[in-house]
Design an enzyme around this catalytic site. Structure first.
Site, PDB file in Angstrom:
ATOM      1  N   HIS A  87       0.832  -1.206   0.000  1.00 46.86           N
ATOM      2  CA  HIS A  87       0.000   0.000   0.000  1.00 46.86           C
ATOM      3  C   HIS A  87       0.868   1.259   0.000  1.00 46.86           C
ATOM      4  O   HIS A  87       1.562   1.524   0.985  1.00 46.86           O
ATOM      5  CB  HIS A  87      -0.878  -0.055   1.254  1.00 46.86           C
ATOM      6  CG  HIS A  87      -1.885   1.022   1.375  1.00 46.86           C
ATOM      7  ND1 HIS A  87      -1.893   1.911   2.418  1.00 46.86           N
ATOM      8  CD2 HIS A  87      -2.941   1.340   0.590  1.00 46.86           C
ATOM      9  CE1 HIS A  87      -2.932   2.728   2.285  1.00 46.86           C
ATOM     10  NE2 HIS A  87      -3.581   2.411   1.183  1.00 46.86           N
ATOM     11  N   ARG A  88       0.869   1.979  -1.110  1.00 43.85           N
ATOM     12  CA  ARG A  88       1.734   3.168  -1.311  1.00 43.85           C
ATOM     13  C   ARG A  88       3.206   2.773  -1.164  1.00 43.85           C
ATOM     14  O   ARG A  88       4.020   3.547  -0.657  1.00 43.85           O
ATOM     15  CB  ARG A  88       1.356   4.304  -0.354  1.00 43.85           C
ATOM     16  CG  ARG A  88      -0.144   4.600  -0.356  1.00 43.85           C
ATOM     17  CD  ARG A  88      -0.560   5.697   0.601  1.00 43.85           C
ATOM     18  NE  ARG A  88      -1.973   5.591   0.908  1.00 43.85           N
ATOM     19  CZ  ARG A  88      -2.596   6.268   1.869  1.00 43.85           C
ATOM     20  NH1 ARG A  88      -1.934   7.128   2.607  1.00 43.85           N
ATOM     21  NH2 ARG A  88      -3.892   6.094   2.073  1.00 43.85           N
ATOM     22  N   GLU A 120       1.111  -0.704  -4.874  1.00 47.75           N
ATOM     23  CA  GLU A 120      -0.134   0.060  -4.932  1.00 47.75           C
ATOM     24  C   GLU A 120       0.160   1.554  -4.943  1.00 47.75           C
ATOM     25  O   GLU A 120       0.965   2.044  -4.125  1.00 47.75           O
ATOM     26  CB  GLU A 120      -1.011  -0.263  -3.711  1.00 47.75           C
ATOM     27  CG  GLU A 120      -2.455   0.184  -3.873  1.00 47.75           C
ATOM     28  CD  GLU A 120      -2.839   1.509  -3.247  1.00 47.75           C
ATOM     29  OE1 GLU A 120      -3.972   1.969  -3.491  1.00 47.75           O
ATOM     30  OE2 GLU A 120      -2.021   2.113  -2.520  1.00 47.75           O
ATOM     31  N   ASP A 176      -1.806   5.578  -5.771  1.00 48.38           N
ATOM     32  CA  ASP A 176      -2.957   6.405  -6.132  1.00 48.38           C
ATOM     33  C   ASP A 176      -2.497   7.376  -7.212  1.00 48.38           C
ATOM     34  O   ASP A 176      -1.440   7.991  -7.077  1.00 48.38           O
ATOM     35  CB  ASP A 176      -3.433   7.181  -4.899  1.00 48.38           C
ATOM     36  CG  ASP A 176      -3.661   6.246  -3.725  1.00 48.38           C
ATOM     37  OD1 ASP A 176      -4.656   5.521  -3.734  1.00 48.38           O
ATOM     38  OD2 ASP A 176      -2.790   6.215  -2.820  1.00 48.38           O
ATOM     39  N   HIS A 202      -1.474  10.289  -2.788  1.00 49.23           N
ATOM     40  CA  HIS A 202      -2.753   9.849  -2.228  1.00 49.23           C
ATOM     41  C   HIS A 202      -3.746  10.980  -1.987  1.00 49.23           C
ATOM     42  O   HIS A 202      -4.871  10.939  -2.454  1.00 49.23           O
ATOM     43  CB  HIS A 202      -2.559   9.082  -0.918  1.00 49.23           C
ATOM     44  CG  HIS A 202      -3.866   8.718  -0.289  1.00 49.23           C
ATOM     45  ND1 HIS A 202      -4.502   9.535   0.636  1.00 49.23           N
ATOM     46  CD2 HIS A 202      -4.697   7.662  -0.489  1.00 49.23           C
ATOM     47  CE1 HIS A 202      -5.652   8.992   0.975  1.00 49.23           C
ATOM     48  NE2 HIS A 202      -5.799   7.847   0.315  1.00 49.23           N
ATOM     49  N   GLU A 222      -4.798   3.253  -8.584  1.00 50.48           N
ATOM     50  CA  GLU A 222      -6.128   3.768  -8.257  1.00 50.48           C
ATOM     51  C   GLU A 222      -6.382   5.095  -8.956  1.00 50.48           C
ATOM     52  O   GLU A 222      -5.563   6.016  -8.854  1.00 50.48           O
ATOM     53  CB  GLU A 222      -6.243   3.948  -6.732  1.00 50.48           C
ATOM     54  CG  GLU A 222      -7.585   4.549  -6.324  1.00 50.48           C
ATOM     55  CD  GLU A 222      -7.806   4.592  -4.812  1.00 50.48           C
ATOM     56  OE1 GLU A 222      -6.996   4.037  -4.052  1.00 50.48           O
ATOM     57  OE2 GLU A 222      -8.813   5.202  -4.410  1.00 50.48           O
ATOM     58  N   LYS A 279      -7.774   8.120  -8.308  1.00 48.01           N
ATOM     59  CA  LYS A 279      -8.153   8.762  -7.049  1.00 48.01           C
ATOM     60  C   LYS A 279      -8.914  10.044  -7.357  1.00 48.01           C
ATOM     61  O   LYS A 279      -8.494  10.817  -8.213  1.00 48.01           O
ATOM     62  CB  LYS A 279      -6.869   9.054  -6.263  1.00 48.01           C
ATOM     63  CG  LYS A 279      -7.045   9.680  -4.911  1.00 48.01           C
ATOM     64  CD  LYS A 279      -7.903   8.860  -3.978  1.00 48.01           C
ATOM     65  CE  LYS A 279      -7.137   7.869  -3.119  1.00 48.01           C
ATOM     66  NZ  LYS A 279      -8.079   7.004  -2.344  1.00 48.01           N
ATOM     67  N   GLN A 316      -7.972   0.156  -9.895  1.00 47.34           N
ATOM     68  CA  GLN A 316      -8.951   0.168  -8.810  1.00 47.34           C
ATOM     69  C   GLN A 316      -9.528   1.571  -8.693  1.00 47.34           C
ATOM     70  O   GLN A 316      -8.833   2.559  -8.954  1.00 47.34           O
ATOM     71  CB  GLN A 316      -8.251  -0.209  -7.489  1.00 47.34           C
ATOM     72  CG  GLN A 316      -6.995   0.606  -7.309  1.00 47.34           C
ATOM     73  CD  GLN A 316      -6.370   0.578  -5.935  1.00 47.34           C
ATOM     74  OE1 GLN A 316      -7.039   0.306  -4.946  1.00 47.34           O
ATOM     75  NE2 GLN A 316      -5.086   0.893  -5.870  1.00 47.34           N
ATOM     76  N   ASP A 331       0.665  -1.545   4.678  1.00 47.70           N
ATOM     77  CA  ASP A 331       1.837  -0.667   4.722  1.00 47.70           C
ATOM     78  C   ASP A 331       3.076  -1.462   5.130  1.00 47.70           C
ATOM     79  O   ASP A 331       4.189  -0.951   5.044  1.00 47.70           O
ATOM     80  CB  ASP A 331       1.619   0.457   5.757  1.00 47.70           C
ATOM     81  CG  ASP A 331       0.394   1.312   5.452  1.00 47.70           C
ATOM     82  OD1 ASP A 331      -0.060   1.325   4.292  1.00 47.70           O
ATOM     83  OD2 ASP A 331      -0.114   1.968   6.397  1.00 47.70           O
TER      84      ASP A 331
HETATM   85  O1  G3P Z   1      -6.752   1.384  -2.636  1.00 48.40           O
HETATM   86  C1  G3P Z   1      -7.113   0.635  -1.516  1.00 48.40           C
HETATM   87  C2  G3P Z   1      -7.004   1.543  -0.396  1.00 48.40           C
HETATM   88  O2  G3P Z   1      -5.753   2.161  -0.595  1.00 48.40           O
HETATM   89  C3  G3P Z   1      -8.102   2.554  -0.455  1.00 48.40           C
HETATM   90  O3  G3P Z   1      -7.933   3.540   0.449  1.00 48.40           O
HETATM   91  O4  G3P Z   1      -7.495   5.867   0.910  1.00 48.40           O
HETATM   92  O5  G3P Z   1      -5.657   4.213   1.086  1.00 48.40           O
HETATM   93  O6  G3P Z   1      -6.502   4.895  -1.133  1.00 48.40           O
HETATM   94  P1  G3P Z   1      -6.841   4.671   0.311  1.00 48.40           P
HETATM   95 CA    CA Z   2      -5.365   3.552  -2.691  1.00 48.28          CA
END
Ligand code: G3P
Ligand code: CA
Length: 284
Positions: A18-19, A45, A47, A60, A127, A129, A159, A274
């Site tokens: 995640h990021r 991952e 955004d 993000h 994503e 976003k 996503q 994370d």
């Molecule tokens: O993309 C999955 C999750 O990351 C969604 O929430 O706010 O972290 O982008 P967020």
């Molecule tokens: Ca995300």
């Protein structure tokens, strides 16, 4: 084909950074991506947002303040303006125990910089976003993915919480596998009842096979939160029912090892975390 292999891999468990390795380094920075890549995660991952001059960047928040020394909306700035910002020092200030001098001055990355670095040697979970703030992001993104040959090679998932954005992506290129993001939380008038933020599905207690099928018509999976205010919003039955309707279930954002193990026991298809290092340790 590689794309068929990617879809097959979605049936097994996917580690989604995640990021990047954002528990260890500034989120969405090259340092965070390098670390996650070195661990051998299944997906990086990120955004994706658009600058005022139409460049795609990995960031993000809609605004710059939390994770950089800039101000205002990211999409009001040109790429050159964003490139002058420091998107790393905030991490050192907030996490003195993890601070690293090399994080200071970290740049906001363009998608091209990410692809130029990791290319076909990684998979990307991108994503769209806040697409309402980033008009044209779908077209720009699909064209970039095509230019870097990321689609037929099975390198990318897209996503979004925004169903319309996903459908736009599909209109532009129907081969790209899509993940519908949902966020479940208690109804403000009746906290016994869960609702979905963007209304893509009913709450998990009311969802039917037909609702899952409506998502499966365009997406290969659902990305859902696990907890709201510390309480689970989904159950093992929800996961099973989604899977019976041909939807992979990816859960965000799970950083606690006990919670990871619990969701692994439920048989989810992937976790956004994370701390991909913790997750890899559990899955090995
Ligand atoms: O993309 C999955 C999750 O990351 C969604 O929430 O706010 O972290 O982008 P967020
Ligand atoms: Ca995300």
């Amino acid at each position: 084909t590689p794309l068929e292999q990617q879809l097959k891999d979605l049936e097994s468990f996917q580690v989604i950074a995640h990021r990047g390795a954002s528990g260890h380094a500034p989120e969405s920075s090259m340092a965070a991506l390098e670390l996650a890549h070195a661990w051998g995660v299944d997906y990086l991952e990120l955004d994706i947002q658009m600058t005022s001059d139409g460049e795609l960047v990995a960031f993000h928040d809609d605004t710059l303040e939390r994770t950089s020394n800039g101000e205002g909306h990211i999409n009001d700035h040109t790429l050159a303006e964003l490139k002058d910002l420091d998107a790393g020092s905030w991490f050192n200030e907030e996490n003195p125990e993890l601070a690293d001098d090399t994080f200071a001055g970290a740049e906001i990355l363009t998608l091209e910089e990410v692809f130029n670095r990791f290319g076909q040697d990684a998979r990307y979970y991108l994503e769209t976003k806040s697409p309402e703030l980033n008009p044209g992001v779908e077209e720009a993104l699909v064209r970039r993915l095509e230019a870097y040959d990321m689609i037929d090679t099975g390198r990318v998932l897209i996503q979004s919480f925004d169903q319309e954005s996903l459908l736009k992506i599909h209109d532009l290129n129907a081969s790209i596998p899509l993940i519908q993001l949902v966020w479940y939380y208690p109804d403000e008038n009746n906290d016994e009842r869960l609702v979905e933020w963007t209304g893509v599905t009913p709450g998990p207690d009311e969802i039917t096979d037909a609702d899952f099928q409506a998502v499966a018509d365009y997406a290969v999976g659902l990305g859902t939160n696990y907890l709201y205010d510390g309480e689970p919003v989904i159950t093992e039955d929800f996961v099973e029912q989604a899977q019976e309707n041909n939807l992979a279930v990816h859960v965000y954002t799970v950083n606690d090892a006990d919670e990871m193990q619990h969701l692994l026991d439920w048989g989810v298809n992937g976790l956004f975390t994370d701390y991909a290092d913790r997750l890899i340790e559990l899955t090995e």
